[in-house]
Design a protein around this motif. Structure first.
Motif, short mmCIF file in Angstrom:
data_model
loop_
_atom_site.label_atom_id
_atom_site.label_comp_id
_atom_site.label_asym_id
_atom_site.label_seq_id
_atom_site.Cartn_x
_atom_site.Cartn_y
_atom_site.Cartn_z
N SER A 157 -74.37 -0.61 -95.32
CA SER A 157 -74.74 -0.02 -94.05
C SER A 157 -73.78 -0.22 -93.01
O SER A 157 -72.80 0.76 -93.23
CB SER A 157 -75.84 -1.08 -93.57
N LEU A 158 -73.74 -0.65 -92.06
CA LEU A 158 -72.43 -0.65 -91.03
C LEU A 158 -71.32 -1.20 -91.49
O LEU A 158 -70.14 -0.72 -90.88
CB LEU A 158 -72.83 -1.58 -89.71
N GLY A 159 -71.42 -2.15 -92.41
CA GLY A 159 -69.87 -2.61 -93.09
C GLY A 159 -69.28 -1.15 -93.80
O GLY A 159 -68.07 -1.48 -93.63
N GLY A 160 -69.88 -0.24 -94.00
CA GLY A 160 -69.04 1.06 -94.49
C GLY A 160 -68.39 1.54 -93.47
O GLY A 160 -66.96 1.77 -93.80
N PRO A 161 -68.52 1.82 -92.43
CA PRO A 161 -67.66 2.37 -91.11
C PRO A 161 -66.77 1.33 -90.91
O PRO A 161 -65.51 1.80 -90.73
CB PRO A 161 -68.59 2.62 -90.08
N ILE A 162 -67.12 0.11 -91.09
CA ILE A 162 -66.20 -0.92 -90.64
C ILE A 162 -64.84 -1.02 -91.76
O ILE A 162 -63.81 -0.84 -91.28
CB ILE A 162 -66.65 -2.27 -90.43
N ILE A 163 -65.39 -0.81 -92.87
CA ILE A 163 -64.22 -0.80 -93.95
C ILE A 163 -63.55 0.51 -93.96
O ILE A 163 -62.45 0.42 -94.32
CB ILE A 163 -64.70 -1.50 -95.33
N GLN A 166 -73.98 3.24 -96.95
CA GLN A 166 -73.47 3.15 -95.45
C GLN A 166 -73.86 3.87 -94.70
O GLN A 166 -74.45 5.03 -95.02
CB GLN A 166 -71.95 3.29 -95.66
N ALA A 167 -73.72 3.68 -93.28
CA ALA A 167 -74.21 4.57 -92.24
C ALA A 167 -73.03 5.56 -92.14
O ALA A 167 -71.85 5.40 -92.30
CB ALA A 167 -74.01 3.65 -90.89
N VAL A 168 -73.42 6.87 -91.73
CA VAL A 168 -72.50 7.89 -91.81
C VAL A 168 -72.52 8.52 -90.51
O VAL A 168 -73.58 8.70 -89.89
CB VAL A 168 -73.03 8.85 -92.91
N GLU A 169 -71.38 8.92 -89.87
CA GLU A 169 -71.41 9.21 -88.52
C GLU A 169 -71.81 10.59 -88.16
O GLU A 169 -72.02 10.85 -87.14
CB GLU A 169 -69.79 8.94 -87.90
N ASP A 170 -71.83 11.43 -89.36
CA ASP A 170 -72.24 12.66 -89.19
C ASP A 170 -73.74 13.02 -89.28
O ASP A 170 -74.33 14.04 -89.26
CB ASP A 170 -71.48 13.79 -89.82
#
Length: 287
Positions: A106-112, A131-135
């Protein structure tokens, strides 16, 4: 202080804060590359209780409590994406390895991903778990953000009065854990401090994702696996799940060593519903 989730330790950050982590598996210096697990929004090391023992059969694996969760110190700084990436970097420095395989839910995806883009030489591979995806527009909807913040505020108010609210999905997930893990997790996940930190992470989420979207930061040419949950158990999730899976697939298709995997028996909570699949994909990169 011991933990049923692994050997307990602390990393001291430059500003004096301490981050608590647990490790399992082969001793340091033998189990390489070391796998470090980054939890989703509002989650701590306990999220990985079912995954860690499976990964530990092959190499050393570490999960940690972000600032304000579990046994880690609180942080007076705004809990935005950049701050969480900075803390992760200090933790990896303290662990003392040259390169890591990073897995984030989830949020860990953008972090790493953000850490890997800024420190390509420190990362041997990435596993992005639903993961959360910014687009994805869903993360920026003002109505959803306002409703979520309101619910979080009510939950914090009840917790201050001694009323612990355990959402149905959290109860379902904890039921999958052994009893001793469930007891330790519940003792830490429903406190006022943890709930406030969850709200702080969520309050900064949309801005952090927008900056990530606009940065155009490229990932290093290492293996990148994206695991997507295939199920949509709620009406809201059915609205955005296809777009989320498509975004996961698009991201890895742009990578020279990208790979997309569907978790057929999971929605968002893949590490709990299909821990064997998560561990298998992590160990493919270890191999």
């Amino acid at each position: 202080m011991s933990s049923v989730f692994g050997e307990s330790g602390y990393a001291t950050l430059p500003d004096g804060r301490r981050l608590h982590h647990v490790s399992q598996g082969v001793s340091q210096g033998e189990g390489r590359p070391v796998v470090v697990l980054e939890s989703g929004l509002g989650a701590s090391r306990v999220e990985w209780g079912l995954v860690m023992p499976l990964v530990a059969e092959r190499t050393r694996v570490v999960a940690y409590d972000r600032a304000g969760f579990g046994r880690s110190d609180r942080d007076a700084h705004r809990r935005d994406l950049e701050r969480m990436v900075e803390d992760l970097g200090h933790l990896l420095d303290a662990l003392g390895e040259e390169r890591y395989i990073l897995a984030g839910h989830s949020l860990g995806g953008p972090i790493i991903r953000s850490y890997a883009a800024a420190n390509p030489g420190r990362v041997a591979g990435l596993v992005l778990i639903d993961q959360a995806v910014e687009d994805l527009d869903f993360y920026y909807w003002r109505s959803v953000r306002a409703m979520t913040m309101a619910v979080q505020s009510v939950t914090i108010g009840l917790a201050r009065l001694g009323v612990k609210v355990v959402p149905a999905e959290l109860r379902r997930i904890l039921a999958l854990f052994p009893r001793e893990m469930r007891r330790e997790a519940l003792a830490e996940m429903t406190g006022v401090a943890e709930l406030r930190t969850t709200r702080a992470e969520y309050a900064a989420l949309a801005d952090g994702l927008a900056r990530l979207r606009d940065s155009g930061a490229a990932l290093p040419p290492v293996p990148v696996t994206a695991i997507s949950g295939a199920l949509s158990p709620s009406k809201v999730e059915r609205r955005f799940r296809p777009a989320l899976v498509a975004a996961h697939r698009k991201l890895v298709e742009a990578q020279p060593l990208g790979r997309h995997v569907l978790a057929e028996r999971s929605g968002h909570m893949v590490p709990q519903d299909e821990p064997g699949l998560v561990a298998e994909e992590i160990l493919k990169l270890v191999g």
